[in-house]
Structures are given as C-alpha cells and as structure tokens.
Scaffold this motif. Structure first.
Motif, PDB file in Angstrom:
ATOM      1  N   VAL A  82       0.850  -1.189   0.000  1.00  0.00           N
ATOM      2  CA  VAL A  82       0.000   0.000   0.000  1.00  0.00           C
ATOM      3  C   VAL A  82       0.883   1.235   0.000  1.00  0.00           C
ATOM      4  N   SER A  83       0.349   2.307  -0.536  1.00  0.00           N
ATOM      5  CA  SER A  83       1.098   3.560  -0.516  1.00  0.00           C
ATOM      6  C   SER A  83       0.932   4.225   0.845  1.00  0.00           C
ATOM      7  N   VAL A  84       1.833   5.112   1.158  1.00  0.00           N
ATOM      8  CA  VAL A  84       1.735   5.848   2.412  1.00  0.00           C
ATOM      9  C   VAL A  84       1.798   7.326   2.108  1.00  0.00           C
ATOM     10  N   PRO A  85       1.227   8.189   2.895  1.00  0.00           N
ATOM     11  CA  PRO A  85       0.412   7.863   4.069  1.00  0.00           C
ATOM     12  C   PRO A  85      -0.997   7.442   3.676  1.00  0.00           C
ATOM     13  N   GLN A  86      -1.697   6.862   4.612  1.00  0.00           N
ATOM     14  CA  GLN A  86      -3.079   6.454   4.417  1.00  0.00           C
ATOM     15  C   GLN A  86      -3.977   7.318   5.293  1.00  0.00           C
ATOM     16  N   ALA A  87      -5.154   7.623   4.787  1.00  0.00           N
ATOM     17  CA  ALA A  87      -6.140   8.374   5.569  1.00  0.00           C
ATOM     18  C   ALA A  87      -7.445   7.600   5.540  1.00  0.00           C
ATOM     19  N   PHE A  88      -8.127   7.577   6.662  1.00  0.00           N
ATOM     20  CA  PHE A  88      -9.396   6.875   6.782  1.00  0.00           C
ATOM     21  C   PHE A  88     -10.416   7.781   7.450  1.00  0.00           C
ATOM     22  N   VAL A  89     -11.649   7.655   7.035  1.00  0.00           N
ATOM     23  CA  VAL A  89     -12.745   8.320   7.725  1.00  0.00           C
ATOM     24  C   VAL A  89     -13.359   7.261   8.622  1.00  0.00           C
ATOM     25  N   VAL A  90     -13.327   7.514   9.927  1.00  0.00           N
ATOM     26  CA  VAL A  90     -13.823   6.552  10.907  1.00  0.00           C
ATOM     27  C   VAL A  90     -15.015   7.179  11.630  1.00  0.00           C
ATOM     28  N   PRO A  91     -16.208   6.595  11.462  1.00  0.00           N
ATOM     29  CA  PRO A  91     -17.368   7.147  12.176  1.00  0.00           C
ATOM     30  C   PRO A  91     -17.181   7.051  13.689  1.00  0.00           C
ATOM     31  N   ILE A  92     -17.622   8.086  14.374  1.00  0.00           N
ATOM     32  CA  ILE A  92     -17.615   8.098  15.834  1.00  0.00           C
ATOM     33  C   ILE A  92     -19.062   8.293  16.273  1.00  0.00           C
ATOM     34  N   VAL A  93     -19.585   7.299  16.972  1.00  0.00           N
ATOM     35  CA  VAL A  93     -20.957   7.354  17.455  1.00  0.00           C
ATOM     36  C   VAL A  93     -20.926   7.197  18.966  1.00  0.00           C
ATOM     37  N   ASP A  94     -21.563   8.115  19.664  1.00  0.00           N
ATOM     38  CA  ASP A  94     -21.564   8.097  21.126  1.00  0.00           C
ATOM     39  C   ASP A  94     -20.151   8.007  21.682  1.00  0.00           C
ATOM     40  N   GLU A  95     -19.240   8.791  21.070  1.00  0.00           N
ATOM     41  CA  GLU A  95     -17.846   8.887  21.481  1.00  0.00           C
ATOM     42  C   GLU A  95     -17.071   7.590  21.328  1.00  0.00           C
ATOM     43  N   ALA A  96     -17.588   6.640  20.520  1.00  0.00           N
ATOM     44  CA  ALA A  96     -16.895   5.375  20.284  1.00  0.00           C
ATOM     45  C   ALA A  96     -16.537   5.256  18.803  1.00  0.00           C
ATOM     46  N   LEU A  97     -15.280   4.838  18.526  1.00  0.00           N
ATOM     47  CA  LEU A  97     -14.848   4.610  17.148  1.00  0.00           C
ATOM     48  C   LEU A  97     -15.545   3.381  16.588  1.00  0.00           C
ATOM     49  N   HIS A  98     -15.989   3.471  15.356  1.00  0.00           N
ATOM     50  CA  HIS A  98     -16.597   2.326  14.664  1.00  0.00           C
ATOM     51  C   HIS A  98     -15.677   1.961  13.507  1.00  0.00           C
ATOM     52  N   LEU A  99     -14.561   1.271  13.846  1.00  0.00           N
ATOM     53  CA  LEU A  99     -13.552   0.943  12.852  1.00  0.00           C
ATOM     54  C   LEU A  99     -14.083   0.008  11.779  1.00  0.00           C
ATOM     55  N   ASP A 100     -15.076  -0.814  12.080  1.00  0.00           N
ATOM     56  CA  ASP A 100     -15.647  -1.704  11.072  1.00  0.00           C
ATOM     57  C   ASP A 100     -16.305  -0.918   9.939  1.00  0.00           C
ATOM     58  N   ASP A 101     -16.665   0.327  10.191  1.00  0.00           N
ATOM     59  CA  ASP A 101     -17.296   1.171   9.186  1.00  0.00           C
ATOM     60  C   ASP A 101     -16.323   2.179   8.580  1.00  0.00           C
ATOM     61  N   ALA A 102     -15.026   2.046   8.871  1.00  0.00           N
ATOM     62  CA  ALA A 102     -14.033   2.983   8.354  1.00  0.00           C
ATOM     63  C   ALA A 102     -13.941   2.872   6.837  1.00  0.00           C
ATOM     64  N   MET A 103     -13.658   4.014   6.210  1.00  0.00           N
ATOM     65  CA  MET A 103     -13.514   4.047   4.756  1.00  0.00           C
ATOM     66  C   MET A 103     -12.203   4.729   4.411  1.00  0.00           C
ATOM     67  N   PRO A 104     -11.390   4.091   3.536  1.00  0.00           N
ATOM     68  CA  PRO A 104     -10.141   4.746   3.145  1.00  0.00           C
ATOM     69  C   PRO A 104     -10.431   5.956   2.268  1.00  0.00           C
ATOM     70  N   ALA A 105      -9.618   6.965   2.410  1.00  0.00           N
ATOM     71  CA  ALA A 105      -9.732   8.167   1.591  1.00  0.00           C
ATOM     72  C   ALA A 105      -8.432   8.300   0.812  1.00  0.00           C
ATOM     73  N   THR A 106      -8.500   8.118  -0.487  1.00  0.00           N
ATOM     74  CA  THR A 106      -7.296   8.108  -1.306  1.00  0.00           C
ATOM     75  C   THR A 106      -6.849   9.495  -1.746  1.00  0.00           C
ATOM     76  N   SER A 107      -7.675  10.493  -1.506  1.00  0.00           N
ATOM     77  CA  SER A 107      -7.300  11.857  -1.855  1.00  0.00           C
ATOM     78  C   SER A 107      -8.023  12.819  -0.931  1.00  0.00           C
ATOM     79  N   ALA A 108      -7.543  14.041  -0.893  1.00  0.00           N
ATOM     80  CA  ALA A 108      -8.206  15.043  -0.050  1.00  0.00           C
ATOM     81  C   ALA A 108      -9.637  15.257  -0.518  1.00  0.00           C
ATOM     82  N   GLY A 109      -9.857  15.253  -1.824  1.00  0.00           N
ATOM     83  CA  GLY A 109     -11.207  15.430  -2.351  1.00  0.00           C
ATOM     84  C   GLY A 109     -12.132  14.315  -1.905  1.00  0.00           C
TER      85      GLY A 109
END
Length: 121
Positions: A82-109
C-alpha cells in the motif's frame, strides 16, 4: 482526538496543525512542538498540561492501539503493498470509534466527500 475533547469544534484545526509537523525536523511530534503548532487552539485547551494528560492517558493509548490493529489488518488484506500515508474516515458514534465502518480516503477530495456525504455518521 484530545484537542476535540478539550476544545469541542477545534479538532480538525488541530489535526491540520499536526499534519504540518510532518515537514519539520525529527523528532516531529514532541509535546512542546505539538503545543506550539496548535498555537491559538492550544490556548482553548486550558492550562496545566491538560493536552499532555490527554495524550498520555489510557483512553488515548487504547484508541491508538485499536487504530494500529485496524491499519495492520487493512495492509495485510492488501498483501502488504500500500502507498503511504493512508487516511481513513472513521465514524464516531456516542464517542466510540466504529472501525468496522471505516472508509479509506485516497485523496483530499475523496476525504471531504466522505466527511460531507449526506447521511454520514
């Protein structure tokens, strides 16, 4: 995460300041450099080393460990290539990370689209 906890609404601004530290000389992320980089945001975090206490706390360590486990499994699932760095959008619900729902973001857009998407968590 600590900046957002200590100064709600200022977390993304603090994150941007931390990204800028990647272009500085090593060591890049000392608490002193972080506090200087946060500048105006640091003032809203309060006196008495609250940022250091948050960063060094058990909750922050557990969150970081969970994120590292997630990234390791994500990299392994791609054969370690994989290329580096990696960025992910991780939902936070009730102050808890939901890593199973994380989505990689390959660009700022793409990152902005994920964050601003209708119905995003």
């Amino acid at each position: 995460m600590c900046a957002e906890q200590l100064a709600p609404g200022r977390g993304l601004e603090a994150l941007a300041a931390l990204f800028d530290l990647q272009d500085t000389e090593a060591p890049r992320f000392t608490i002193e450099k972080v506090e200087r980089a946060l500048g105006e945001v640091a003032e809203t975090l309060g006196p008495g080393g609250k940022l250091r206490t948050c960063v060094d706390g058990e909750d922050a360590a557990a969150t970081l460990a969970a994120q590292q486990r997630y990234l390791l499994s994500w990299v392994k699932a791609r054969g370690g290539r994989v290329s580096v760095p990696q960025a992910f959008v991780v939902p936070i619900v009730d102050e808890a990370l939901h890593l199973d729902d994380a989505m990689p973001a390959t660009s700022a857009g793409k990152l902005l689209k994920l964050v601003e998407a209708p119905g995003s968590k």
